[in-house]
Design a protein around this motif. Sequence first.
Motif, PDB file in Angstrom:
ATOM      1  N   HIS A 162     -49.208   3.761 -23.827  1.00 57.74           N
ATOM      2  CA  HIS A 162     -49.704   2.422 -23.404  1.00 57.74           C
ATOM      3  C   HIS A 162     -49.903   3.577 -22.433  1.00 57.74           C
ATOM      4  O   HIS A 162     -49.760   4.101 -21.810  1.00 57.74           O
ATOM      5  CB  HIS A 162     -48.430   1.812 -22.574  1.00 57.74           C
ATOM      6  N   GLU A 163     -51.223   2.820 -21.714  1.00 61.63           N
ATOM      7  CA  GLU A 163     -51.964   3.048 -20.364  1.00 61.63           C
ATOM      8  C   GLU A 163     -50.439   3.678 -19.379  1.00 61.63           C
ATOM      9  O   GLU A 163     -49.599   3.105 -18.919  1.00 61.63           O
ATOM     10  CB  GLU A 163     -52.010   1.727 -19.155  1.00 61.63           C
ATOM     11  N   PRO A 164     -51.029   5.119 -18.668  1.00 63.39           N
ATOM     12  CA  PRO A 164     -49.354   5.671 -17.777  1.00 63.39           C
ATOM     13  C   PRO A 164     -49.248   4.693 -16.664  1.00 63.39           C
ATOM     14  O   PRO A 164     -50.544   4.354 -16.192  1.00 63.39           O
ATOM     15  CB  PRO A 164     -50.381   6.639 -17.776  1.00 63.39           C
ATOM     16  N   VAL A 165     -48.125   4.748 -16.193  1.00 63.96           N
ATOM     17  CA  VAL A 165     -47.815   4.229 -14.673  1.00 63.96           C
ATOM     18  C   VAL A 165     -48.291   5.055 -13.947  1.00 63.96           C
ATOM     19  O   VAL A 165     -47.836   6.434 -13.929  1.00 63.96           O
ATOM     20  CB  VAL A 165     -46.160   4.382 -14.748  1.00 63.96           C
ATOM     21  N   PHE A 166     -49.123   4.826 -13.094  1.00 63.27           N
ATOM     22  CA  PHE A 166     -49.451   5.434 -11.344  1.00 63.27           C
ATOM     23  C   PHE A 166     -48.300   4.805 -10.473  1.00 63.27           C
ATOM     24  O   PHE A 166     -48.246   4.240 -10.254  1.00 63.27           O
ATOM     25  CB  PHE A 166     -50.973   4.615 -11.688  1.00 63.27           C
ATOM     26  N   VAL A 167     -48.297   6.274  -9.515  1.00 59.40           N
ATOM     27  CA  VAL A 167     -47.675   6.165  -8.490  1.00 59.40           C
ATOM     28  C   VAL A 167     -48.801   7.100  -7.544  1.00 59.40           C
ATOM     29  O   VAL A 167     -48.470   8.208  -7.372  1.00 59.40           O
ATOM     30  CB  VAL A 167     -47.123   6.897  -8.750  1.00 59.40           C
ATOM     31  N   GLU A 221     -35.764  -0.499 -28.038  1.00 53.39           N
ATOM     32  CA  GLU A 221     -37.324  -0.810 -28.040  1.00 53.39           C
ATOM     33  C   GLU A 221     -36.992   0.173 -26.713  1.00 53.39           C
ATOM     34  O   GLU A 221     -38.318   0.237 -25.863  1.00 53.39           O
ATOM     35  CB  GLU A 221     -38.283  -2.318 -27.792  1.00 53.39           C
ATOM     36  N   ARG A 222     -35.832   0.298 -25.897  1.00 61.65           N
ATOM     37  CA  ARG A 222     -36.306   1.122 -24.342  1.00 61.65           C
ATOM     38  C   ARG A 222     -36.754   2.488 -24.457  1.00 61.65           C
ATOM     39  O   ARG A 222     -36.719   3.120 -26.257  1.00 61.65           O
ATOM     40  CB  ARG A 222     -34.502   1.271 -24.431  1.00 61.65           C
ATOM     41  N   SER A 223     -37.659   1.843 -24.010  1.00 60.43           N
ATOM     42  CA  SER A 223     -38.416   3.323 -23.648  1.00 60.43           C
ATOM     43  C   SER A 223     -38.218   4.485 -21.880  1.00 60.43           C
ATOM     44  O   SER A 223     -38.359   3.896 -20.991  1.00 60.43           O
ATOM     45  CB  SER A 223     -40.349   3.393 -23.625  1.00 60.43           C
ATOM     46  N   TYR A 224     -38.158   5.427 -22.206  1.00 60.52           N
ATOM     47  CA  TYR A 224     -37.853   5.963 -20.943  1.00 60.52           C
ATOM     48  C   TYR A 224     -38.638   7.263 -20.438  1.00 60.52           C
ATOM     49  O   TYR A 224     -39.069   7.985 -21.845  1.00 60.52           O
ATOM     50  CB  TYR A 224     -36.340   7.386 -21.141  1.00 60.52           C
ATOM     51  N   GLU A 225     -39.629   6.798 -19.574  1.00 60.89           N
ATOM     52  CA  GLU A 225     -40.176   8.221 -19.345  1.00 60.89           C
ATOM     53  C   GLU A 225     -40.522   8.893 -18.457  1.00 60.89           C
ATOM     54  O   GLU A 225     -39.733   8.020 -17.046  1.00 60.89           O
ATOM     55  CB  GLU A 225     -41.923   6.975 -18.688  1.00 60.89           C
ATOM     56  N   PHE A 254     -49.832  10.472  -9.354  1.00 63.15           N
ATOM     57  CA  PHE A 254     -49.155  10.960 -10.200  1.00 63.15           C
ATOM     58  C   PHE A 254     -49.421   9.925 -11.796  1.00 63.15           C
ATOM     59  O   PHE A 254     -49.528   8.547 -10.990  1.00 63.15           O
ATOM     60  CB  PHE A 254     -47.967  11.187 -10.217  1.00 63.15           C
ATOM     61  N   LYS A 255     -49.221  10.289 -12.581  1.00 60.70           N
ATOM     62  CA  LYS A 255     -49.368   9.268 -13.700  1.00 60.70           C
ATOM     63  C   LYS A 255     -48.662  10.075 -14.716  1.00 60.70           C
ATOM     64  O   LYS A 255     -48.527  11.319 -15.380  1.00 60.70           O
ATOM     65  CB  LYS A 255     -50.489   9.670 -14.408  1.00 60.70           C
ATOM     66  N   ILE A 256     -47.451   8.831 -15.170  1.00 58.82           N
ATOM     67  CA  ILE A 256     -46.132   9.272 -16.093  1.00 58.82           C
ATOM     68  C   ILE A 256     -46.683   9.125 -17.100  1.00 58.82           C
ATOM     69  O   ILE A 256     -46.663   8.325 -17.958  1.00 58.82           O
ATOM     70  CB  ILE A 256     -45.386   8.378 -15.185  1.00 58.82           C
ATOM     71  N   GLU A 257     -46.690  10.396 -18.166  1.00 60.35           N
ATOM     72  CA  GLU A 257     -48.067   9.962 -19.073  1.00 60.35           C
ATOM     73  C   GLU A 257     -46.881  10.906 -20.480  1.00 60.35           C
ATOM     74  O   GLU A 257     -47.950  10.979 -21.740  1.00 60.35           O
ATOM     75  CB  GLU A 257     -49.196  11.160 -18.944  1.00 60.35           C
ATOM     76  N   ASN A 289     -39.191  14.418  -8.620  1.00 56.15           N
ATOM     77  CA  ASN A 289     -40.029  13.983 -10.338  1.00 56.15           C
ATOM     78  C   ASN A 289     -40.102  12.411 -10.590  1.00 56.15           C
ATOM     79  O   ASN A 289     -39.005  11.379  -9.279  1.00 56.15           O
ATOM     80  CB  ASN A 289     -38.852  14.105 -11.123  1.00 56.15           C
ATOM     81  N   LEU A 290     -40.225  11.472 -11.315  1.00 54.71           N
ATOM     82  CA  LEU A 290     -40.437  10.237 -11.582  1.00 54.71           C
ATOM     83  C   LEU A 290     -40.814  10.263 -12.943  1.00 54.71           C
ATOM     84  O   LEU A 290     -40.556  10.736 -13.815  1.00 54.71           O
ATOM     85  CB  LEU A 290     -42.082  10.245 -11.237  1.00 54.71           C
ATOM     86  N   PHE A 291     -39.916   8.506 -12.477  1.00 56.48           N
ATOM     87  CA  PHE A 291     -39.805   7.829 -14.041  1.00 56.48           C
ATOM     88  C   PHE A 291     -39.859   6.344 -14.158  1.00 56.48           C
ATOM     89  O   PHE A 291     -39.777   5.780 -13.800  1.00 56.48           O
ATOM     90  CB  PHE A 291     -38.328   8.071 -14.366  1.00 56.48           C
ATOM     91  N   ALA A 292     -39.975   6.231 -15.542  1.00 49.86           N
ATOM     92  CA  ALA A 292     -40.417   4.506 -15.421  1.00 49.86           C
ATOM     93  C   ALA A 292     -39.655   4.434 -17.208  1.00 49.86           C
ATOM     94  O   ALA A 292     -39.241   5.301 -17.783  1.00 49.86           O
ATOM     95  CB  ALA A 292     -42.084   4.525 -15.846  1.00 49.86           C
ATOM     96  N   ILE A 293     -38.907   3.361 -16.674  1.00 48.16           N
ATOM     97  CA  ILE A 293     -38.155   2.641 -17.969  1.00 48.16           C
ATOM     98  C   ILE A 293     -38.169   1.082 -18.612  1.00 48.16           C
ATOM     99  O   ILE A 293     -38.143  -0.087 -17.247  1.00 48.16           O
ATOM    100  CB  ILE A 293     -36.875   2.419 -18.216  1.00 48.16           C
TER     101      ILE A 293
END
Length: 199
Positions: A16-21, A143-147, A3-6, A133-137
């Motif tokens: 930025h480069e997506p988080v990969f899981v 500047e807090r980013s929630y993905e 999975f990629k969090i895009e 679901n997957l998330f990244a913070i």
Amino acid sequence: MDFKIEHTWDGFPVKHEPVFVRLNPGDRGMMMEVSAPFFNDPPSPLGEPGKPFNQLWDYEVVEAFFLNDITEQYLEVELCPHGQHLVLLLSGRRNVWKQGLDLSFKVSRGEAKWEGSAFIPWSYFPPNVTKFNLFAIHGSKDERSYEALYPVPQHELQQGQKPDFHRLEYFKSFSFNTLLGEKWNQPESDLWLIEKPDV
């Protein structure tokens, strides 16, 4: 399962480069492997690497949620690039039932990227996982980013809405049988047995 969090939580492309899981189920549990940009913002929590850290969601994390959408029982696994982790069992939306469970979690980190590998025993998963679901913070203050892997659809956003990773209705269908075969049954877990009151 890769999975990629895009997207951000509200459906915009990440910058930025997506988080990969990668999720890799096995006999005794599942390996969750993360490869992600390292922002180092906020700085490391004060907790010891390799140990549970409460309120880890206030830091830089990648999170996975595994849900039984009939019972609303779900597992939340949070992994931090500094080595801390947090495992929550929830029964009902936002209702933490058990927390601070141990996790075998290893991290390697460079200046701009981190990789982590966590082994999640089958006993941590609620019976009959159906959604995910997957998330990244990362980031601090404004500047807090929630993905999110599966964000809130933009046409459903309401004015002033804030990111909320417990909007279970936006999780998508998920089955371990995809990798382990239709005949595979998830092992039963004593952790999820709810004690019945004496009659």
